[in-house]
Scaffold this motif. Sequence first.
Motif, mmCIF file in Angstrom:
data_model
loop_
_atom_site.group_PDB
_atom_site.id
_atom_site.type_symbol
_atom_site.label_atom_id
_atom_site.label_comp_id
_atom_site.label_asym_id
_atom_site.label_seq_id
_atom_site.Cartn_x
_atom_site.Cartn_y
_atom_site.Cartn_z
ATOM 1 N N ARG A 104 0.827 -1.210 0.000
ATOM 2 C CA ARG A 104 0.000 0.000 0.000
ATOM 3 C C ARG A 104 0.858 1.256 0.000
ATOM 4 N NH1 ARG A 104 -3.737 -0.468 4.789
ATOM 5 N NH2 ARG A 104 -2.414 -2.204 5.318
ATOM 6 N N ALA A 105 1.903 1.264 0.809
ATOM 7 C CA ALA A 105 2.784 2.432 0.894
ATOM 8 C C ALA A 105 3.528 2.678 -0.423
ATOM 9 C CB ALA A 105 3.793 2.257 2.027
ATOM 10 N N MET A 106 3.797 1.604 -1.148
ATOM 11 C CA MET A 106 4.538 1.711 -2.405
ATOM 12 C C MET A 106 3.636 1.881 -3.625
ATOM 13 S SD MET A 106 7.762 1.610 -1.773
ATOM 14 C CE MET A 106 8.283 1.388 -3.469
ATOM 15 N N GLY A 107 2.339 1.623 -3.466
ATOM 16 C CA GLY A 107 1.430 1.711 -4.605
ATOM 17 C C GLY A 107 1.592 0.544 -5.572
ATOM 18 N N VAL A 108 1.947 -0.620 -5.020
ATOM 19 C CA VAL A 108 2.094 -1.836 -5.830
ATOM 20 C C VAL A 108 1.239 -2.931 -5.213
ATOM 21 C CG1 VAL A 108 4.439 -1.229 -6.572
ATOM 22 C CG2 VAL A 108 4.138 -2.668 -4.543
ATOM 23 N N SER A 109 1.162 -4.060 -5.873
ATOM 24 C CA SER A 109 0.367 -5.163 -5.340
ATOM 25 C C SER A 109 1.148 -5.943 -4.283
ATOM 26 C CB SER A 109 -0.039 -6.117 -6.473
ATOM 27 O OG SER A 109 1.087 -6.841 -6.920
ATOM 28 N N LYS A 123 13.071 -11.340 -6.208
ATOM 29 C CA LYS A 123 12.898 -10.609 -7.456
ATOM 30 C C LYS A 123 13.323 -9.165 -7.204
ATOM 31 C CE LYS A 123 9.721 -9.437 -11.088
ATOM 32 N NZ LYS A 123 8.362 -9.407 -11.583
ATOM 33 N N GLN A 124 14.034 -8.585 -8.135
ATOM 34 C CA GLN A 124 14.592 -7.260 -7.932
ATOM 35 C C GLN A 124 13.592 -6.167 -8.300
ATOM 36 O OE1 GLN A 124 18.056 -7.020 -6.539
ATOM 37 N NE2 GLN A 124 16.830 -8.785 -6.032
ATOM 38 N N PRO A 125 13.394 -5.194 -7.394
ATOM 39 C CA PRO A 125 12.493 -4.089 -7.705
ATOM 40 C C PRO A 125 13.073 -3.229 -8.825
ATOM 41 C CG PRO A 125 13.293 -3.939 -5.421
ATOM 42 C CD PRO A 125 13.959 -5.094 -6.061
ATOM 43 N N ALA A 126 12.211 -2.650 -9.620
ATOM 44 C CA ALA A 126 12.653 -1.717 -10.659
ATOM 45 C C ALA A 126 13.329 -0.522 -9.998
ATOM 46 C CB ALA A 126 11.464 -1.268 -11.494
ATOM 47 N N ALA A 127 14.306 0.030 -10.667
ATOM 48 C CA ALA A 127 15.080 1.151 -10.131
ATOM 49 C C ALA A 127 14.182 2.331 -9.740
ATOM 50 C CB ALA A 127 16.133 1.593 -11.132
ATOM 51 N N MET A 128 13.095 2.523 -10.451
ATOM 52 C CA MET A 128 12.216 3.663 -10.151
ATOM 53 C C MET A 128 11.597 3.566 -8.757
ATOM 54 S SD MET A 128 8.939 2.917 -12.535
ATOM 55 C CE MET A 128 7.543 2.018 -11.883
ATOM 56 N N TYR A 129 11.533 2.351 -8.190
ATOM 57 C CA TYR A 129 10.954 2.172 -6.858
ATOM 58 C C TYR A 129 11.952 2.400 -5.728
ATOM 59 C CZ TYR A 129 6.889 0.023 -9.075
ATOM 60 O OH TYR A 129 5.774 -0.204 -9.824
ATOM 61 N N PRO A 169 14.030 4.870 -4.546
ATOM 62 C CA PRO A 169 13.962 5.994 -3.603
ATOM 63 C C PRO A 169 12.784 5.889 -2.634
ATOM 64 C CG PRO A 169 14.422 6.788 -5.817
ATOM 65 C CD PRO A 169 14.078 5.327 -5.932
ATOM 66 N N ARG A 170 11.620 5.553 -3.135
ATOM 67 C CA ARG A 170 10.432 5.435 -2.273
ATOM 68 C C ARG A 170 10.561 4.234 -1.341
ATOM 69 N NH1 ARG A 170 6.772 7.529 0.833
ATOM 70 N NH2 ARG A 170 4.825 6.374 0.883
ATOM 71 N N LEU A 171 11.092 3.133 -1.839
ATOM 72 C CA LEU A 171 11.271 1.942 -1.020
ATOM 73 C C LEU A 171 12.192 2.244 0.158
ATOM 74 C CD1 LEU A 171 10.636 -1.069 -0.704
ATOM 75 C CD2 LEU A 171 12.564 -1.545 -2.229
ATOM 76 N N ALA A 172 13.283 2.913 -0.107
ATOM 77 C CA ALA A 172 14.210 3.282 0.968
ATOM 78 C C ALA A 172 13.524 4.206 1.965
ATOM 79 C CB ALA A 172 15.457 3.944 0.392
ATOM 80 N N VAL A 202 15.550 3.548 5.423
ATOM 81 C CA VAL A 202 16.964 3.270 5.191
ATOM 82 C C VAL A 202 17.453 4.099 4.004
ATOM 83 C CG1 VAL A 202 16.810 0.916 6.103
ATOM 84 C CG2 VAL A 202 16.495 1.303 3.655
ATOM 85 N N ARG A 203 18.760 4.070 3.788
ATOM 86 C CA ARG A 203 19.322 4.686 2.586
ATOM 87 C C ARG A 203 19.215 3.672 1.450
ATOM 88 N NH1 ARG A 203 25.201 5.514 3.589
ATOM 89 N NH2 ARG A 203 24.882 3.410 4.343
ATOM 90 N N ILE A 204 19.196 4.148 0.225
ATOM 91 C CA ILE A 204 19.146 3.235 -0.919
ATOM 92 C C ILE A 204 20.308 2.251 -0.846
ATOM 93 C CG2 ILE A 204 19.382 3.058 -3.433
ATOM 94 C CD1 ILE A 204 17.833 5.686 -3.653
ATOM 95 N N GLU A 205 21.474 2.730 -0.469
ATOM 96 C CA GLU A 205 22.656 1.866 -0.380
ATOM 97 C C GLU A 205 22.444 0.716 0.597
ATOM 98 O OE1 GLU A 205 22.715 5.199 0.116
ATOM 99 O OE2 GLU A 205 23.771 5.926 -1.639
ATOM 100 N N ASP A 206 21.653 0.958 1.634
ATOM 101 C CA ASP A 206 21.403 -0.079 2.641
ATOM 102 C C ASP A 206 20.560 -1.234 2.099
ATOM 103 O OD1 ASP A 206 22.788 1.448 4.506
ATOM 104 O OD2 ASP A 206 20.968 2.423 5.242
ATOM 105 N N LEU A 207 19.844 -0.999 1.014
ATOM 106 C CA LEU A 207 19.013 -2.046 0.434
ATOM 107 C C LEU A 207 19.834 -3.112 -0.273
ATOM 108 C CD1 LEU A 207 16.186 0.131 -1.138
ATOM 109 C CD2 LEU A 207 16.029 -1.267 0.923
#
Length: 72
Positions: A29-34, A45-51, A53-56, A61-66
């Motif tokens: 819900r927070a990400m707007g995905v299923s 499965k690897q998230p698309a790069a566009m996700y 910044p929002r995922l972090a 966390v920082r993107i690097e931490d993912l």
Amino acid sequence: MIAEPDYTVRINVRPHRYKAGLSQNQLARAMGVSTVTVAGWDAGKQPAAMYLPRLAEVLGVRIEDLYQKEDN
């Protein structure tokens, strides 16, 4: 000559989701995905790069931490 190890860099969602105290449904819900998409991320499965910044941001966390480096 010694061969250098082969590394794969992967996004590591599940531990960060657990640490953030979020269910798959809450993260979806927070990400707007299923929820199926988040389940895929949890399974590797690897998230698309566009996700990223929002995922972090959602996971606190920082993107690097993912990223997690894995020996192949």
